[in-house]
Design a protein around this motif. Structure first.
Motif, PDB file in Angstrom:
ATOM      1  N   ASN A  28      44.253  50.618  56.081  1.00 54.05           N
ATOM      2  CA  ASN A  28      44.417  52.050  55.805  1.00 54.05           C
ATOM      3  C   ASN A  28      44.524  52.848  57.103  1.00 54.05           C
ATOM      4  N   PRO A  29      45.747  53.070  57.590  1.00 58.10           N
ATOM      5  CA  PRO A  29      45.927  53.886  58.796  1.00 58.10           C
ATOM      6  C   PRO A  29      45.756  55.368  58.532  1.00 58.10           C
ATOM      7  N   ASN A  30      45.715  55.737  57.251  1.00 56.55           N
ATOM      8  CA  ASN A  30      45.631  57.144  56.866  1.00 56.55           C
ATOM      9  C   ASN A  30      44.216  57.527  56.437  1.00 56.55           C
ATOM     10  N   SER A  31      43.238  56.787  56.935  1.00 55.59           N
ATOM     11  CA  SER A  31      41.860  57.009  56.519  1.00 55.59           C
ATOM     12  C   SER A  31      41.323  58.337  57.040  1.00 55.59           C
ATOM     13  N   ASN A  32      40.458  58.957  56.251  1.00 54.08           N
ATOM     14  CA  ASN A  32      39.751  60.151  56.714  1.00 54.08           C
ATOM     15  C   ASN A  32      38.707  59.799  57.759  1.00 54.08           C
ATOM     16  N   TYR A  33      38.462  58.509  57.930  1.00 54.99           N
ATOM     17  CA  TYR A  33      37.451  58.034  58.878  1.00 54.99           C
ATOM     18  C   TYR A  33      38.118  57.326  60.051  1.00 54.99           C
ATOM     19  N   TYR A  34      39.098  57.960  60.619  1.00 54.95           N
ATOM     20  CA  TYR A  34      39.859  57.525  61.779  1.00 54.95           C
ATOM     21  C   TYR A  34      40.804  56.381  61.413  1.00 54.95           C
ATOM     22  N   LEU A  35      40.285  55.168  61.286  1.00 57.77           N
ATOM     23  CA  LEU A  35      41.047  54.010  60.803  1.00 57.77           C
ATOM     24  C   LEU A  35      40.129  53.206  59.903  1.00 57.77           C
ATOM     25  N   ALA A  36      40.712  52.407  59.015  1.00 60.89           N
ATOM     26  CA  ALA A  36      39.867  51.655  58.087  1.00 60.89           C
ATOM     27  C   ALA A  36      40.627  50.482  57.501  1.00 60.89           C
ATOM     28  N   PHE A  37      39.879  49.502  56.995  1.00 62.20           N
ATOM     29  CA  PHE A  37      40.457  48.519  56.081  1.00 62.20           C
ATOM     30  C   PHE A  37      39.507  48.358  54.909  1.00 62.20           C
ATOM     31  N   ASN A  38      40.100  48.269  53.723  1.00 60.13           N
ATOM     32  CA  ASN A  38      39.349  48.137  52.485  1.00 60.13           C
ATOM     33  C   ASN A  38      38.924  46.686  52.307  1.00 60.13           C
ATOM     34  N   LEU A  39      37.717  46.483  51.817  1.00 60.71           N
ATOM     35  CA  LEU A  39      37.213  45.126  51.614  1.00 60.71           C
ATOM     36  C   LEU A  39      37.769  44.470  50.349  1.00 60.71           C
ATOM     37  N   GLY A  40      38.369  45.250  49.479  1.00 60.15           N
ATOM     38  CA  GLY A  40      38.876  44.678  48.236  1.00 60.15           C
ATOM     39  C   GLY A  40      37.787  44.446  47.208  1.00 60.15           C
ATOM     40  N   PHE A  41      36.717  45.221  47.285  1.00 58.07           N
ATOM     41  CA  PHE A  41      35.646  45.147  46.289  1.00 58.07           C
ATOM     42  C   PHE A  41      36.091  45.882  45.020  1.00 58.07           C
ATOM     43  N   PRO A  42      35.829  45.306  43.845  1.00 59.90           N
ATOM     44  CA  PRO A  42      35.148  44.039  43.574  1.00 59.90           C
ATOM     45  C   PRO A  42      36.097  42.844  43.691  1.00 59.90           C
ATOM     46  N   ASN A  43      35.596  41.756  44.268  1.00 57.61           N
ATOM     47  CA  ASN A  43      36.387  40.529  44.322  1.00 57.61           C
ATOM     48  C   ASN A  43      36.148  39.710  43.049  1.00 57.61           C
ATOM     49  N   LYS A  44      36.635  38.498  43.035  1.00 59.03           N
ATOM     50  CA  LYS A  44      36.517  37.658  41.838  1.00 59.03           C
ATOM     51  C   LYS A  44      35.063  37.399  41.477  1.00 59.03           C
ATOM     52  N   PHE A  45      34.222  37.182  42.481  1.00 63.52           N
ATOM     53  CA  PHE A  45      32.793  36.958  42.244  1.00 63.52           C
ATOM     54  C   PHE A  45      32.156  38.216  41.651  1.00 63.52           C
ATOM     55  N   ASP A  46      32.443  39.365  42.254  1.00 63.69           N
ATOM     56  CA  ASP A  46      31.855  40.622  41.768  1.00 63.69           C
ATOM     57  C   ASP A  46      32.264  40.895  40.327  1.00 63.69           C
ATOM     58  N   ARG A  47      33.527  40.656  40.024  1.00 64.68           N
ATOM     59  CA  ARG A  47      34.001  40.900  38.653  1.00 64.68           C
ATOM     60  C   ARG A  47      33.330  39.952  37.667  1.00 64.68           C
ATOM     61  N   ALA A  48      33.084  38.723  38.099  1.00 65.08           N
ATOM     62  CA  ALA A  48      32.416  37.757  37.219  1.00 65.08           C
ATOM     63  C   ALA A  48      31.011  38.218  36.855  1.00 65.08           C
ATOM     64  N   HIS A  49      30.423  39.063  37.703  1.00 66.89           N
ATOM     65  CA  HIS A  49      29.073  39.565  37.454  1.00 66.89           C
ATOM     66  C   HIS A  49      29.079  41.014  36.955  1.00 66.89           C
ATOM     67  N   GLY A  50      30.249  41.517  36.592  1.00 67.94           N
ATOM     68  CA  GLY A  50      30.339  42.847  36.015  1.00 67.94           C
ATOM     69  C   GLY A  50      30.046  43.973  36.983  1.00 67.94           C
ATOM     70  N   ARG A  51      30.289  43.755  38.264  1.00 67.68           N
ATOM     71  CA  ARG A  51      29.976  44.781  39.258  1.00 67.68           C
ATOM     72  C   ARG A  51      31.161  45.728  39.446  1.00 67.68           C
ATOM     73  N   SER A  52      30.863  46.958  39.779  1.00 65.79           N
ATOM     74  CA  SER A  52      31.909  47.969  39.910  1.00 65.79           C
ATOM     75  C   SER A  52      31.743  48.733  41.213  1.00 65.79           C
ATOM     76  N   GLY A  53      32.844  49.291  41.672  1.00 66.19           N
ATOM     77  CA  GLY A  53      32.829  50.073  42.901  1.00 66.19           C
ATOM     78  C   GLY A  53      34.241  50.172  43.448  1.00 66.19           C
ATOM     79  N   SER A  54      34.457  51.116  44.342  1.00 73.16           N
ATOM     80  CA  SER A  54      35.786  51.293  44.922  1.00 73.16           C
ATOM     81  C   SER A  54      35.650  51.924  46.300  1.00 73.16           C
ATOM     82  N   HIS A  55      36.719  51.772  47.075  1.00 75.01           N
ATOM     83  CA  HIS A  55      36.784  52.376  48.411  1.00 75.01           C
ATOM     84  C   HIS A  55      35.661  51.889  49.317  1.00 75.01           C
ATOM     85  N   LEU A  56      35.331  50.619  49.217  1.00 79.46           N
ATOM     86  CA  LEU A  56      34.336  50.024  50.111  1.00 79.46           C
ATOM     87  C   LEU A  56      35.069  49.507  51.342  1.00 79.46           C
TER      88      LEU A  56
END
Length: 335
Positions: free
Chosen positions: A114-142
């Protein structure tokens, strides 16, 4: 020849994506070249800007490591960066809004940069991943980003994220389609695990340690998948042949030397963990006994002081029993 063509095309496409995401016309912070000192360090360790990379994060120590692949295929530590801040506590992220920074294994592709981040520069972790989804976890923009402010992310100083971002960009330009981010609660030592045996996350952390140990003995990041709610790890060269897993989970898969080294590492650490747990239990018992002795001694001292004080009060107090008796004798009898 085909590989060179692919690399050239990939570089042009990726550069175009980055340019189109520039936050302001002419703003090229995401395209700032890697510093000469960084290039010299890469060359000295047998690597290059376009070589593959991997990131490890240790929460408790607030450390982010960047590892680069060298000419012999193994990975070496390029640099360690102090994380400016992260939010939450030790343990995984569970749901949107818990302000918890995640733990686990994440695969970063160019689309997550994400070169257009409000926090200078960033890369998204891709949460939730396959493991997180298997456990019903939610979240975005991590994310891992700059600006030293966190609400579930790992925040760096701007100059740090600038270098990390440039390293990732050059790795993509070099033809690598992704890089792995491994996030652990702490350095995965037997001593740290022993200190957290009572945590409800200890089973999850033991599972993360398998991936950690694979990298330690193989000097290359493992390919990971999820089976029965657990991470499973394989040698990267075997990843393309593996389908999505379910049912009975296989053991760590790699060539026999790596598997043997992995099993030795696990056995050695387990023995050290058992010893560390025993030492902690003994230390806690000794501490409890010492505290009880201190309490008993304090109580005995208090009782003794009260007894002595009462004795002298009875003798010298103007309201003591002896004075009262004399006063009773000297008081005239009433008619």
């Amino acid at each position: 020849m085909l590989r060179r063509v692919f690399v050239a095309v990939f570089a042009l496409v990726f550069a175009g994506i980055l340019a189109s995401c520039s936050p302001l016309e002419g703003d090229g912070r995401h395209l700032v070249p890697l510093s000469n000192s960084a290039k010299v360090r890469l060359a000295s360790m047998g690597s290059s800007p376009g070589a593959a990379m991997m990131v490890r994060i240790f929460k408790q120590e607030s450390v982010l490591e960047v590892w680069k692949q060298t000419s012999d295929g193994r990975y070496k530590l390029f640099n360690s960066y102090e994380i400016c801040t992260w939010s939450g506590e030790l343990g995984p992220k569970f749901y949107e809004g818990d302000r918890q920074a995640p733990e686990g294994f994440y695969t970063i592709t160019p689309g997550l940069m994400n070169p257009n981040s409000n926090y200078y520069l960033a890369f998204n972790l891709g949460f939730p991943n396959k493991f997180d989804r298997a456990h019903g976890r939610s979240g975005s923009h991590l994310m891992v980003h700059g600006a030293c402010s966190s609400a579930g992310c790992y925040a760096m100083e701007d100059d740090q994220i600038a270098e990390i971002y440039a390293l990732a960009r050059e790795a993509f330009t070099g033809g690598n389609r992704s890089f792995e981010v491994q996030i652990f609660p702490f350095r995965m030592t037997p001593q740290n695990l022993a200190a957290h045996q009572s945590s409800p996350h200890i089973g999850f952390w033991n599972n993360l340690k398998e991936g950690h140990d694979f990298f330690e003995v193989a000097n290359m990041p493992p390919a990971w998948d999820v089976c029965d709610g657990r991470y499973v790890f394989r040698q990267p060269s075997a990843a393309s042949a593996a389908a999505s897993m379910a049912g009975q989970c296989p053991a760590v898969t790699a060539d026999q030397r790596i598997v043997s080294a992995f099993m030795d590492r696990q056995a050695t650490d387990q023995a050290a963990l058992t010893s560390a747990i025993t030492r902690l239990a003994d230390a806690e018992q000794a501490s409890a006994l010492a505290e009880q002795r201190r309490i008993n001694a304090q109580a005995e001292m208090t009782a003794r002081s009260e007894a002595i004080g009462g004795f002298f009060d009875a003798i010298f107090s103007p309201f003591g029993g002896g004075t009262q008796q004399t006063a009773a004798v000297e008081t005239p009898a009433q008619p």
